[in-house]
Scaffold this active site. Structure first.
Site, PDB file in Angstrom:
ATOM      1  CG  HIS A 191     -11.445 -50.900  51.019  1.00 20.29           C
ATOM      2  ND1 HIS A 191     -11.453 -50.634  49.844  1.00 20.29           N
ATOM      3  CD2 HIS A 191     -10.117 -51.273  51.407  1.00 20.29           C
ATOM      4  CE1 HIS A 191     -10.222 -50.465  49.234  1.00 20.29           C
ATOM      5  NE2 HIS A 191      -9.416 -51.026  50.398  1.00 20.29           N
ATOM      6  N   GLY A 227     -10.868 -50.596  45.866  1.00 19.86           N
ATOM      7  CA  GLY A 227     -10.260 -51.862  45.518  1.00 19.86           C
ATOM      8  C   GLY A 227     -10.323 -52.294  43.961  1.00 19.86           C
ATOM      9  CD  GLU A 268     -13.920 -44.976  50.871  1.00 17.46           C
ATOM     10  OE1 GLU A 268     -14.388 -44.502  51.735  1.00 17.46           O
ATOM     11  OE2 GLU A 268     -13.209 -46.186  51.089  1.00 17.46           O
ATOM     12  N   PRO A 269     -13.174 -45.522  45.037  1.00 16.80           N
ATOM     13  CG  PRO A 269     -13.293 -44.991  42.851  1.00 16.80           C
ATOM     14  CD  PRO A 269     -14.008 -44.930  44.355  1.00 16.80           C
ATOM     15  NE  ARG A 307       1.168 -50.080  43.472  1.00 13.53           N
ATOM     16  CZ  ARG A 307       0.905 -51.098  42.726  1.00 13.53           C
ATOM     17  NH1 ARG A 307       1.362 -51.032  41.614  1.00 13.53           N
ATOM     18  NH2 ARG A 307      -0.115 -52.102  43.276  1.00 13.53           N
ATOM     19  CB  CYS A 339      23.385 -47.545  48.368  1.00 17.38           C
ATOM     20  SG  CYS A 339      24.830 -48.341  48.593  1.00 17.38           S
ATOM     21  CD  GLU A 340      17.508 -51.499  50.752  1.00 18.10           C
ATOM     22  OE1 GLU A 340      17.794 -50.685  51.379  1.00 18.10           O
ATOM     23  OE2 GLU A 340      16.698 -52.482  51.051  1.00 18.10           O
ATOM     24  CE1 TYR A 375      -3.016 -46.183  47.499  1.00 17.76           C
ATOM     25  CE2 TYR A 375      -3.508 -47.311  45.712  1.00 17.76           C
ATOM     26  CZ  TYR A 375      -4.131 -46.857  46.953  1.00 17.76           C
ATOM     27  OH  TYR A 375      -5.177 -46.937  47.202  1.00 17.76           O
TER      28      TYR A 375
END
Ligand code: LLP
Length: 419
Positions: A191, A227, A268-269, A307, A339-340, A375
């Protein structure tokens, strides 16, 4: 051109979803996931990399579509079991769950031993630690072929800068180590990164073939890893699954001819199966001018979807206005409540603030952050004491709560004031 106005997700009205489940909420379209699984059906095994989205409803659904599963931690092993995967394979079948990692933490090793879960070792130490607990049997080895590629430097898992896998020049030694410990190297796994481009992915099959030859006929499985890219931006190329399969199949067939036995081909996605199926539904809570720019601030932040801040990742967005008035389009910066300063969804790697073209947003409108099924929730945090969002799974036009929004009290329920 895709529409920048959107009033439904998987056939359910945005207004209804927001009313019933609140915001911010991840909404997943089951049909879309099923379609992606089907697109890879030529592979002998589709092994879902659940790290992309490990909600039990999603893992169970993927299982029902016929895919097997990967786990990278004790928690993911338990999730796979809870979603209905059997711990070990029937004779001659592929293992339902494979633990792939570069380390065994103690919990994971205990669970692997307890349930007889198959392991894919990314470090020689894993081989030794496994052999200390289990006598005999097969392992597969994850190999770093010396090159990699990803959508970001942080998701490139090959080459000299990567901690992942057994370095290709160490493979012969690792195979010997396994043998000395009474283990058979039954497969190889490569991978090279997440969100890799097709050019790099195309090189992996050749590398796998060469490395399998080095190990020899004990190899019964090769895994192409994950990937696979998804089109986040309009115009991004889509994967030609048939061509990708043909490429790997040719390598596999040459190995079968040489070894004189079948070689199982796995893929293996993670992202490919779930990214496009997910939308992060949020509400616009403030709209303001900052110099020449317009900022729309929503109730999701990088605590909800990390992300953009982590990789400068692009997510397409659309707006579900709360009224029927015309909304001229313009360039908008979209940010969250944290707060960033980095709490911006429209940014490039390095934190450069960008804009996205959107219909004029107003307070109370709903904003849809798309391609967020992979994700997204799994990387959410409690930063600024914000609760984890809800997750909703839509099947056949019906929305089901797949995870309740975390309560505010639950955020600190495990804490103690010690004195
Ligand atoms: N297999 C292995 C061994 C992996 O390490 C990964 C991803 C996958 C499969 C699945 O990769 P996919 O098909 O989803 O690209 N948080 C990052 C992605 C990190 C991926 C880590 N490993 C992101 O948001 O882009």
């Amino acid at each position: 051109m895709r529409s920048l106005l959107r009033h439904e997700i998987a056939g359910v009205s945005v207004a209804d979803l927001a009313r019933e489940f609140g915001t911010p909420t991840y909404v997943y379209d089951a049909e879309r996931i099923a379609g992606q699984v089907a697109a890879l059906s030529e592979f002998d095994v589709i092994r879902y990399a659940q790290k992309a989205n490990s909600n039990l409803a999603v893992v169970d659904w993927v299982r029902r579509q016929g895919a097997l599963v990967d786990a990278v931690s004790a928690g993911e092993i338990l999730r796979a079991l809870a979603a209905g995967y059997a711990p070990r394979a029937a004779e001659g079948e592929a293992p339902p769950i494979v633990y792939t990692a570069d380390v065994f933490d103690r919990d994971a090793l205990d669970l692997v031993v307890q349930h007889g879960i198959a392991v894919n070792c990314g470090s020689p130490d894993m081989i030794v630690q496994y052999a200390e607990r289990v006598s005999g049997g097969d392992v597969t080895l994850r190999v770093n072929p010396g090159f990699g590629h990803g959508h970001s430097r942080k998701t490139n898992t090959g080459g000299e800068h990567s901690k992942h896998g057994i370095w290709f020049e160490e493979l012969a030694d690792a195979a010997r180590l396994a043998e000395q410990h009474g283990l058979v190297v039954g497969g190889l796994h490569l991978h090279i990164g997440s969100g890799a481009d097709l050019e790099h992915l195309a090189l992996v099959a050749g590398a796998a073939e060469k490395l399998a030859r080095e190990v020899g006929p004990s190899i019964h499985t090769i895994s192409a890893g994950g990937g696979l890219p998804v089109p986040y931006r309009e115009g991004d190329p889509s994967l030609d699954a048939a061509a990708y399969f043909a490429h790997w199949d040719a390598a596999r067939k040459r190995l079968e001819a040489e070894f004189g036995h079948p070689v199982r081909l796995e893929i293996e996605p993670g992202r490919f199966l779930v990214a496009e199926a997910g939308v992060l539904l949020c509400e616009v809570r403030a709209v303001k001018k900052v110099g020449a720019r317009t900022f729309a601030l929503v109730d999701a932040g990088f605590n909800t979807l990390a992300r953009p801040v982590m990789y400068g990742a692009y997510h397409p967005m659309s707006l579900a206005p709360g009224d029927d008035e015309p909304r001229p389009e313009s360039e908008i910066v979209v940010g969250g409540p944290l707060c960033e300063s980095g709490d911006i969804f429209t940014q490039e790697e390095g934190g450069v603030v960008r804009t996205q073209r959107l219909p004029e947003p107003r307070v109370g409108d709903h904003l849809l952050i798309e391609c967020a099924g992979a994700y997204g929730f799994v990387m959410a945090s409690n930063y600024n004491a914000k609760p984890l969002p809800a997750e909703v799974f839509v099947v056949d036009g019906k929305a089901h709560l797949a995870r309740a929004r975390q309560s505010l009290e639950a955020i600190f329920a495990d804490e103690k004031i010690p004195v």
